[in-house]
Design an enzyme around this catalytic site. Structure first.
Site, PDB file in Angstrom:
ATOM      1  CB  SER A 143      34.614 -43.486  29.663  1.00  0.00           C
ATOM      2  OG  SER A 143      36.015 -43.429  29.778  1.00  0.00           O
ATOM      3  CE1 TYR A 156      34.152 -38.828  26.447  1.00  0.00           C
ATOM      4  CE2 TYR A 156      35.569 -39.814  28.111  1.00  0.00           C
ATOM      5  CZ  TYR A 156      34.801 -39.929  26.971  1.00  0.00           C
ATOM      6  OH  TYR A 156      34.668 -41.158  26.364  1.00  0.00           O
TER       7      TYR A 156
HETATM    8  P1  NAI Z   1      33.431 -42.171  17.359  1.00  0.00           P
HETATM    9  O1  NAI Z   1      33.617 -40.699  17.259  1.00  0.00           O
HETATM   10  O2  NAI Z   1      34.147 -43.017  16.380  1.00  0.00           O
HETATM   11  O3  NAI Z   1      31.890 -42.535  17.333  1.00  0.00           O
HETATM   12  C1  NAI Z   1      30.948 -41.762  18.027  1.00  0.00           C
HETATM   13  C2  NAI Z   1      29.799 -41.424  17.100  1.00  0.00           C
HETATM   14  O4  NAI Z   1      28.865 -40.584  17.793  1.00  0.00           O
HETATM   15  C3  NAI Z   1      30.239 -40.653  15.858  1.00  0.00           C
HETATM   16  O5  NAI Z   1      29.852 -41.345  14.689  1.00  0.00           O
HETATM   17  C4  NAI Z   1      29.542 -39.311  15.982  1.00  0.00           C
HETATM   18  O6  NAI Z   1      29.171 -38.764  14.740  1.00  0.00           O
HETATM   19  C5  NAI Z   1      28.348 -39.649  16.850  1.00  0.00           C
HETATM   20  N1  NAI Z   1      27.796 -38.465  17.505  1.00  0.00           N
HETATM   21  C6  NAI Z   1      28.477 -37.448  18.092  1.00  0.00           C
HETATM   22  N2  NAI Z   1      27.632 -36.516  18.516  1.00  0.00           N
HETATM   23  C7  NAI Z   1      26.374 -36.949  18.223  1.00  0.00           C
HETATM   24  C8  NAI Z   1      25.079 -36.400  18.416  1.00  0.00           C
HETATM   25  N3  NAI Z   1      24.882 -35.203  18.995  1.00  0.00           N
HETATM   26  N4  NAI Z   1      24.015 -37.122  17.979  1.00  0.00           N
HETATM   27  C9  NAI Z   1      24.196 -38.316  17.360  1.00  0.00           C
HETATM   28  N5  NAI Z   1      25.405 -38.877  17.143  1.00  0.00           N
HETATM   29  C10 NAI Z   1      26.473 -38.186  17.574  1.00  0.00           C
HETATM   30  O7  NAI Z   1      33.873 -42.522  18.837  1.00  0.00           O
HETATM   31  P2  NAI Z   1      33.806 -43.904  19.677  1.00  0.00           P
HETATM   32  O8  NAI Z   1      35.082 -44.013  20.355  1.00  0.00           O
HETATM   33  O9  NAI Z   1      33.303 -45.009  18.857  1.00  0.00           O
HETATM   34  O10 NAI Z   1      32.726 -43.496  20.762  1.00  0.00           O
HETATM   35  C11 NAI Z   1      31.683 -44.358  21.167  1.00  0.00           C
HETATM   36  C12 NAI Z   1      31.487 -44.197  22.653  1.00  0.00           C
HETATM   37  O11 NAI Z   1      32.625 -44.720  23.343  1.00  0.00           O
HETATM   38  C13 NAI Z   1      31.361 -42.740  23.108  1.00  0.00           C
HETATM   39  O12 NAI Z   1      30.313 -42.657  24.056  1.00  0.00           O
HETATM   40  C14 NAI Z   1      32.688 -42.458  23.763  1.00  0.00           C
HETATM   41  O13 NAI Z   1      32.606 -41.455  24.739  1.00  0.00           O
HETATM   42  C15 NAI Z   1      32.998 -43.818  24.364  1.00  0.00           C
HETATM   43  N6  NAI Z   1      34.392 -44.050  24.719  1.00  0.00           N
HETATM   44  C16 NAI Z   1      35.367 -43.975  23.759  1.00  0.00           C
HETATM   45  C17 NAI Z   1      36.677 -44.230  24.101  1.00  0.00           C
HETATM   46  C18 NAI Z   1      37.754 -44.187  23.075  1.00  0.00           C
HETATM   47  O14 NAI Z   1      38.911 -44.434  23.425  1.00  0.00           O
HETATM   48  N7  NAI Z   1      37.472 -43.927  21.818  1.00  0.00           N
HETATM   49  C19 NAI Z   1      37.066 -44.571  25.473  1.00  0.00           C
HETATM   50  C20 NAI Z   1      35.957 -44.628  26.390  1.00  0.00           C
HETATM   51  C21 NAI Z   1      34.678 -44.386  26.009  1.00  0.00           C
END
Ligand code: NAI
Length: 317
Positions: A143, A156
């Site tokens: 991030s 985070y």
């Molecule tokens: P999201 O919540 O839509 O997708 C993340 C996925 O990770 C979910 O499907 C969830 O079920 C899965 N997950 C969570 N814990 C888990 C575990 N223990 N084992 C396996 N899967 C697990 O969120 P998003 O935004 O698509 O996140 C993707 C990446 O982007 C993450 O690493 C997040 O930190 C990063 N990120 C997101 C931002 C945002 O604005 N949404 C900004 C910067 C970084």
């Protein structure tokens, strides 16, 4: 890189950024292996991808479970006959609250998934990728928040800072195996990250933060304006093609990152304040690097992939 026929392993593929990557790399011809802790959403995602004509397999996996991760890595090889060429460490969770109220459970959950999950992916899959002897690429999602601390999301941000640093190290370590490493640093993605607490495990439920409907709604309000996951995945694909270390397709990141780097540089005195110290410390480091390279050459029979495989086989016996 020609993506056609390459095996892409994507974590967090049921939603958001991971699902966007599944679509973009699937359309580019990759054979996908998708994992996520949300089994139902993952099954739906796989169905959608297959309906598009994309080759997609996958299974539920909690990334913090090392034994299960190794089993899934075996499964990839059973399904596709070889380990992944591309590893996307995309899954992550988000928690927000007054940092000074944080409990051990807040740390254990957020660091466990965001840093521990990436560590488990690297330790499980990198030796297999090296052993396979083919070029590959790893993209880990951190991030922009990993470049500087922030009061309400300190844990985070710390998890993401660690991941950025880790990928910088792995990039240097894996270049000799023709495995590229990139770190994706988004600023805001239109995703379900605001609903992360839904997948918080029962034993780590106790939190120092209040996660009520109002908090969740306000987070959803931010993330609803985030970049579309398909667009983001397009930037990731271009980043792999250029072999970029940092993939940061957010112009608004420049101001806080520049300020942070300038603050750090401002704390470093000029060489003229201690020229002799600089010379001797620099020479010591250069000598050490030469010695280290020599030792590594002598140990070339211990290629990391083979050593880790041996360890795994010993453990299985
Ligand atoms: P999201 O919540 O839509 O997708 C993340 C996925 O990770 C979910 O499907 C969830 O079920 C899965 N997950 C969570 N814990 C888990 C575990 N223990 N084992 C396996 N899967 C697990 O969120 P998003 O935004 O698509 O996140 C993707 C990446 O982007 C993450 O690493 C997040 O930190 C990063 N990120 C997101 C931002 C945002 O604005 N949404 C900004 C910067 C970084």
């Amino acid at each position: 890189m020609d993506f056609s026929g390459k095996i892409a392993f994507i974590t967090g593929a049921a939603n958001g950024a991971g699902l966007g990557q599944a679509h973009v790399f699937g359309r580019a011809g990759c054979r996908l292996f998708l994992v996520d802790i949300r089994a139902d959403a993952l099954a739906t995602a796989i169905e959608q991808l297959r309906a598009e004509g994309i080759e997609a397999e996958g299974c539920a996996l909690d990334l913090t479970d090392r034994v299960a991760y190794a089993r899934v890595a075996d499964r990839v090889e059973e399904v596709y006959g070889e380990p992944p060429h591309l590893l996307f460490n995309t899954a992550g969770v988000f928690a927000i609250g007054p940092t000074e109220m944080s409990r051990y459970e807040d740390f254990d959950w957020v660091l466990g998934v965001n840093l521990g999950g990436v560590v488990n992916g690297m330790v499980t899959l990198v030796p297999r990728m090296i052993d396979a002897g083919r070029p590959g690429h790893i993209v880990t999602t951190a991030s922009v928040g990993g470049f500087y601390g922030a009061d309400a999301v300190a844990i985070y941000s710390a998890s993401k800072a660690a991941v950025i640093n880790l990928m910088e190290g792995y990039r240097k370590a894996l270049a000799k195996y023709r495995i590229g490493v990139s770190v994706l640093c988004p600023m805001n993605i239109n995703s379900n990250i605001g609903l992360s607490s839904q997948v918080r495990p029962a034993q780590l439920r106790a939190s120092g933060y209040v996660v009520d409907d109002a908090t969740t709604a306000s987070l959803q309000g931010i993330f609803a304006h985030g970049m579309d996951p398909l667009e983001l995945a397009g930037h990731v694909k271009a980043g792999i093609e250029r072999n970029d270390l940092y993939i940061i397709p957010y112009p608004e990141a420049a101001v806080p990152v520049r300020q942070h780097v300038e603050d750090i540089l401002a704390a470093i005195p000029a060489t003229s304040t201690d020229p002799d110290g600089v010379a001797s410390r620099t020479a010591a480091l250069e000598n050490w690097a030469r010695d280290r390279d020599e030792i590594a050459r002598r140990r070339s029979d211990q290629a990391p992939g083979r050593v880790v495989r041996q360890r795994q086989e010993e453990a299985a016996r």
